[in-house]
Design an enzyme around this catalytic site. Structure first.
Site, PDB file in Angstrom:
ATOM      1  N   THR A  86     -64.082 -66.991 120.949  1.00 33.99           N
ATOM      2  CA  THR A  86     -63.958 -68.449 121.130  1.00 33.99           C
ATOM      3  C   THR A  86     -62.866 -68.704 122.171  1.00 33.99           C
ATOM      4  O   THR A  86     -61.812 -69.244 121.856  1.00 33.99           O
ATOM      5  CB  THR A  86     -63.604 -69.148 119.795  1.00 33.99           C
ATOM      6  OG1 THR A  86     -62.471 -68.459 119.194  1.00 33.99           O
ATOM      7  CG2 THR A  86     -64.750 -69.120 118.820  1.00 33.99           C
ATOM      8  N   THR A 122     -61.974 -67.752 115.184  1.00 36.96           N
ATOM      9  CA  THR A 122     -61.065 -68.898 115.086  1.00 36.96           C
ATOM     10  C   THR A 122     -61.771 -70.106 115.694  1.00 36.96           C
ATOM     11  O   THR A 122     -62.078 -70.105 116.890  1.00 36.96           O
ATOM     12  CB  THR A 122     -59.764 -68.594 115.849  1.00 36.96           C
ATOM     13  OG1 THR A 122     -59.205 -67.400 115.296  1.00 36.96           O
ATOM     14  CG2 THR A 122     -58.768 -69.722 115.737  1.00 36.96           C
ATOM     15  N   LEU A 153     -55.466 -60.761 111.301  1.00 38.10           N
ATOM     16  CA  LEU A 153     -55.024 -59.414 111.690  1.00 38.10           C
ATOM     17  C   LEU A 153     -54.348 -59.420 113.055  1.00 38.10           C
ATOM     18  O   LEU A 153     -54.625 -60.276 113.893  1.00 38.10           O
ATOM     19  CB  LEU A 153     -56.199 -58.429 111.678  1.00 38.10           C
ATOM     20  CG  LEU A 153     -57.388 -58.617 112.626  1.00 38.10           C
ATOM     21  CD1 LEU A 153     -57.085 -58.178 114.036  1.00 38.10           C
ATOM     22  CD2 LEU A 153     -58.580 -57.850 112.097  1.00 38.10           C
ATOM     23  N   ARG A 154     -53.458 -58.427 113.236  1.00 37.26           N
ATOM     24  CA  ARG A 154     -52.810 -58.246 114.536  1.00 37.26           C
ATOM     25  C   ARG A 154     -53.391 -57.022 115.194  1.00 37.26           C
ATOM     26  O   ARG A 154     -53.543 -55.987 114.538  1.00 37.26           O
ATOM     27  CB  ARG A 154     -51.302 -57.999 114.354  1.00 37.26           C
ATOM     28  CG  ARG A 154     -50.516 -59.157 113.813  1.00 37.26           C
ATOM     29  CD  ARG A 154     -49.173 -58.695 113.280  1.00 37.26           C
ATOM     30  NE  ARG A 154     -49.343 -57.729 112.191  1.00 37.26           N
ATOM     31  CZ  ARG A 154     -48.367 -57.000 111.666  1.00 37.26           C
ATOM     32  NH1 ARG A 154     -47.151 -57.082 112.145  1.00 37.26           N
ATOM     33  NH2 ARG A 154     -48.600 -56.166 110.678  1.00 37.26           N
ATOM     34  N   PHE A 252     -40.710 -62.379 114.274  1.00 33.82           N
ATOM     35  CA  PHE A 252     -41.015 -63.236 115.423  1.00 33.82           C
ATOM     36  C   PHE A 252     -39.753 -63.887 116.000  1.00 33.82           C
ATOM     37  O   PHE A 252     -39.799 -64.971 116.556  1.00 33.82           O
ATOM     38  CB  PHE A 252     -42.078 -64.292 115.072  1.00 33.82           C
ATOM     39  CG  PHE A 252     -43.460 -63.707 115.140  1.00 33.82           C
ATOM     40  CD1 PHE A 252     -43.896 -62.846 114.142  1.00 33.82           C
ATOM     41  CD2 PHE A 252     -44.299 -63.980 116.201  1.00 33.82           C
ATOM     42  CE1 PHE A 252     -45.149 -62.265 114.212  1.00 33.82           C
ATOM     43  CE2 PHE A 252     -45.553 -63.403 116.276  1.00 33.82           C
ATOM     44  CZ  PHE A 252     -45.976 -62.552 115.283  1.00 33.82           C
ATOM     45  N   LEU A 253     -38.641 -63.196 115.833  1.00 36.42           N
ATOM     46  CA  LEU A 253     -37.398 -63.700 116.436  1.00 36.42           C
ATOM     47  C   LEU A 253     -36.897 -62.729 117.495  1.00 36.42           C
ATOM     48  O   LEU A 253     -35.704 -62.640 117.744  1.00 36.42           O
ATOM     49  CB  LEU A 253     -36.325 -63.921 115.354  1.00 36.42           C
ATOM     50  CG  LEU A 253     -36.476 -65.169 114.483  1.00 36.42           C
ATOM     51  CD1 LEU A 253     -35.312 -65.313 113.532  1.00 36.42           C
ATOM     52  CD2 LEU A 253     -36.593 -66.438 115.336  1.00 36.42           C
ATOM     53  N   GLY A 256     -38.657 -61.895 124.502  1.00 36.90           N
ATOM     54  CA  GLY A 256     -39.405 -60.995 125.383  1.00 36.90           C
ATOM     55  C   GLY A 256     -40.064 -61.792 126.486  1.00 36.90           C
ATOM     56  O   GLY A 256     -39.659 -62.925 126.770  1.00 36.90           O
ATOM     57  N   CYS A 263     -55.016 -64.584 121.314  1.00 40.12           N
ATOM     58  CA  CYS A 263     -54.962 -65.667 120.319  1.00 40.12           C
ATOM     59  C   CYS A 263     -53.974 -66.787 120.638  1.00 40.12           C
ATOM     60  O   CYS A 263     -54.375 -67.937 120.785  1.00 40.12           O
ATOM     61  CB  CYS A 263     -54.667 -65.087 118.944  1.00 40.12           C
ATOM     62  SG  CYS A 263     -56.025 -64.065 118.347  1.00 40.12           S
ATOM     63  N   LYS A 324     -49.089 -56.294 124.077  1.00 36.15           N
ATOM     64  CA  LYS A 324     -48.270 -55.699 123.023  1.00 36.15           C
ATOM     65  C   LYS A 324     -48.653 -54.230 122.903  1.00 36.15           C
ATOM     66  O   LYS A 324     -49.686 -53.819 123.444  1.00 36.15           O
ATOM     67  CB  LYS A 324     -48.453 -56.439 121.692  1.00 36.15           C
ATOM     68  CG  LYS A 324     -49.872 -56.344 121.126  1.00 36.15           C
ATOM     69  CD  LYS A 324     -50.059 -57.283 119.983  1.00 36.15           C
ATOM     70  CE  LYS A 324     -49.658 -56.670 118.685  1.00 36.15           C
ATOM     71  NZ  LYS A 324     -49.987 -57.450 117.524  1.00 36.15           N
TER      72      LYS A 324
END
Ligand SMILES: NC(=O)c1ccc[n+]([C@@H]2O[C@H](COP(=O)([O-])OP(=O)(O)OC[C@H]3O[C@@H](n4cnc5c(N)ncnc54)[C@H](O)[C@@H]3O)[C@@H](O)[C@H]2O)c1
Length: 432
Positions: A86, A122, A153-154, A252-253, A256, A263, A324
């Site tokens: 999507t 999504t 999921l990642r 997530f702190l 970068g 996503c 990543k």
């Protein structure tokens, strides 16, 4: 249970393989013949740790199959998962639902008995309502139920995330469909995983609201890192100090490059487009997108400063180009913005990525893939640690570069500043 998974990409393949490993009969469908032929031979189209072994094992045990025959797959399943892409529509912020609606229009012809039709893709708020309407035009309402089951999921951790998610979200008011899905997820629920049954629209919004929140967290810490650089504060201390507050949380702190991937960029755009449709101002998400877009410029300015404004003919090495580690996915990776800009300024760029050469850079004369870290780093003026793959974490740069006066720009704060100073390396991190 008999499952059909439509779309055999990052999400569909992982979903199919994991459900087959949990003992279900799964047929994975894709309209890409090449992909299906390769999967049958055990050739995996994506890089995802642990996936190949699991595909081969379940295919051999005949619980997992691959086909391009949608009719056969739908006819022979009770639950149908839609996992097609999507992406963002061209020249717009909204999600392009063409792949999804094409699938829906096809499967409605093949519904021969009660089916639970699940969107794992999504999809914007109210898409489930539209799917329902499209199928109802041809099939009686008691032959199907449309459910939203967003996937969290990642990439790079996909199998673990699927098998041990933080939560399972099922959006439906239909008791029969909910029971069928609860049963399907039972082996995972039994591990203590939370199962949340909500409305279909609720589930659709949970996915976007989660991704937009995480994207905001990244942009937030990136901006705080900018302030750290101006004031001599170490961002790592700030991240730890903030993260110890349980209301904030430590994940997530890490600052970068701009956030990328398949996503966050597209989902932040899509939720804005949905909000516009419903006349709601999501000003925080708007700022997140803007902040992320500006991030490339900030990083490029820093690179210029490191190279004292002399980029022409400088040899720049990128370690990692994917968005990543542990994935081959290049979608919206910040390297796609940084590398062409540096190339345009006359830099000669080598890159090494453990997931291999990237078509994205083929068109640039002075951007070359090298298949060894040592070749990539040799004689470099500037090494940019762009993606924190494990194999980059313990390198002896003095030995690798073999020349004086090179610099390192560590965009993931992987290396010890102190050790770099001891080794007299001109080292720059983010926010420290
Ligand atoms: N990649 C992620 O990390 C991730 C995580 C959570 C959710 N999602 C969402 O899941 C969805 C899928 O993402 P992805 O990364 O797996 O996409 P992808 O592009 O890797 O895979 C989509 C697959 O669908 C296939 N397809 C398209 N049209 C088809 C059709 N008519 N019939 C059969 N197959 C068809 C394509 O060939 C492709 O293999 C998206 O909505 C995405 O936002 C992705």
């Amino acid at each position: 249970m008999k499952l059909c998974i439509i779309g055999t990409g990052y999400v569909g393949l992982v979903t199919g393989v994991c459900f087959s490993d949990l003992g279900n009969n799964v047929i994975c469908v894709d309209n890409n013949i090449n992909k299906i032929q390769n999967l049958k031979k055990g050739i995996i189209p994506i890089y995802e740790p642990g996936l190949e072994e699991l595909v081969k094992k379940n295919y051999k045990e005949n619980r997992l199959n691959f086909t391009t025959n949608l009719k056969f797959a739908v006819n022979n399943s009770n639950i149908i998962f839609i996992c097609v892409g999507t992406p963002t529509k061209k020249n717009s912020y909204s999600a392009d639902l063409n792949q999804l609606y094409n699938v829906v229009k096809s499967i409605r012809n093949y519904i021969n008995k009660f089916k639970v039709i699940v969107t794992k893709s999504t999809v914007p708020l109210t898409t489930g309502d539209h799917i329902d309407k499209i199928i109802s035009q041809k099939k009686s309402k008691n032959l199907f139920s449309v459910v939203s089951n967003p996937e969290f999921l990642r990439e790079g951790e996909a199998i673990r995330d699927f098998m041990y998610p933080d939560r399972i979200v099922i959006g439906t008011n239909n008791i029969r469909a909910n029971n069928i899905l609860k049963n399907l997820y039972d082996p995972i629920i039994k591990r203590g995983i939370k199962y949340l049954n909500t409305s279909r629209r609720g589930a659709e919004l949970i996915k976007y609201a989660s991704n937009a929140f995480l994207a905001t967290k990244i942009s937030y810490i990136n901006e705080i890192a900018n302030l750290c650089e101006k004031t001599g504060v170490n961002i790592e201390d700030v991240s730890i100090g903030m993260g110890l507050d349980q209301r904030i949380g430590s994940r997530f702190l890490r600052p970068g490059p701009a956030f990328g991937g398949s996503c966050f960029p597209k989902d932040t755009r899509a939720i804005l487009s949905t909000a516009k449709k419903f006349k709601t101002n999501l000003s925080i998400i708007k700022s997140t997108i803007k902040s992320n877009e500006q991030r490339h410029g900030i990083l490029l300015d820093k690179i210029k400063k490191i190279l004292k404004n002399k980029i022409k003919n400088k040899k720049i090495t990128f370690l990692g180009v994917t968005f990543k580690p542990n994935t081959d996915d290049m979608r919206e990776s910040s390297s796609l913005k940084l590398i062409p800009k540096l190339h345009k300024s006359g830099a000669v760029i080598s890159y090494y990525d453990p997931s291999g050469i990237k078509n994205n850079f083929q068109k640039y004369k002075n951007v070359n893939f090298v298949d060894k870290i040592s070749t990539a780093c040799k004689n470099s003026d500037l090494i940019i640690l762009h993606t924190e793959w494990n194999e980059f974490k313990n390198l002896n740069f003095t030995k690798l570069v073999k020349k004086k006066n090179f610099a390192i720009y560590d965009m993931r704060n992987v290396y010890s500043h102190k050790r770099m100073l001891v080794n007299k390396i001109n080292y720059f991190g983010i926010g420290r």
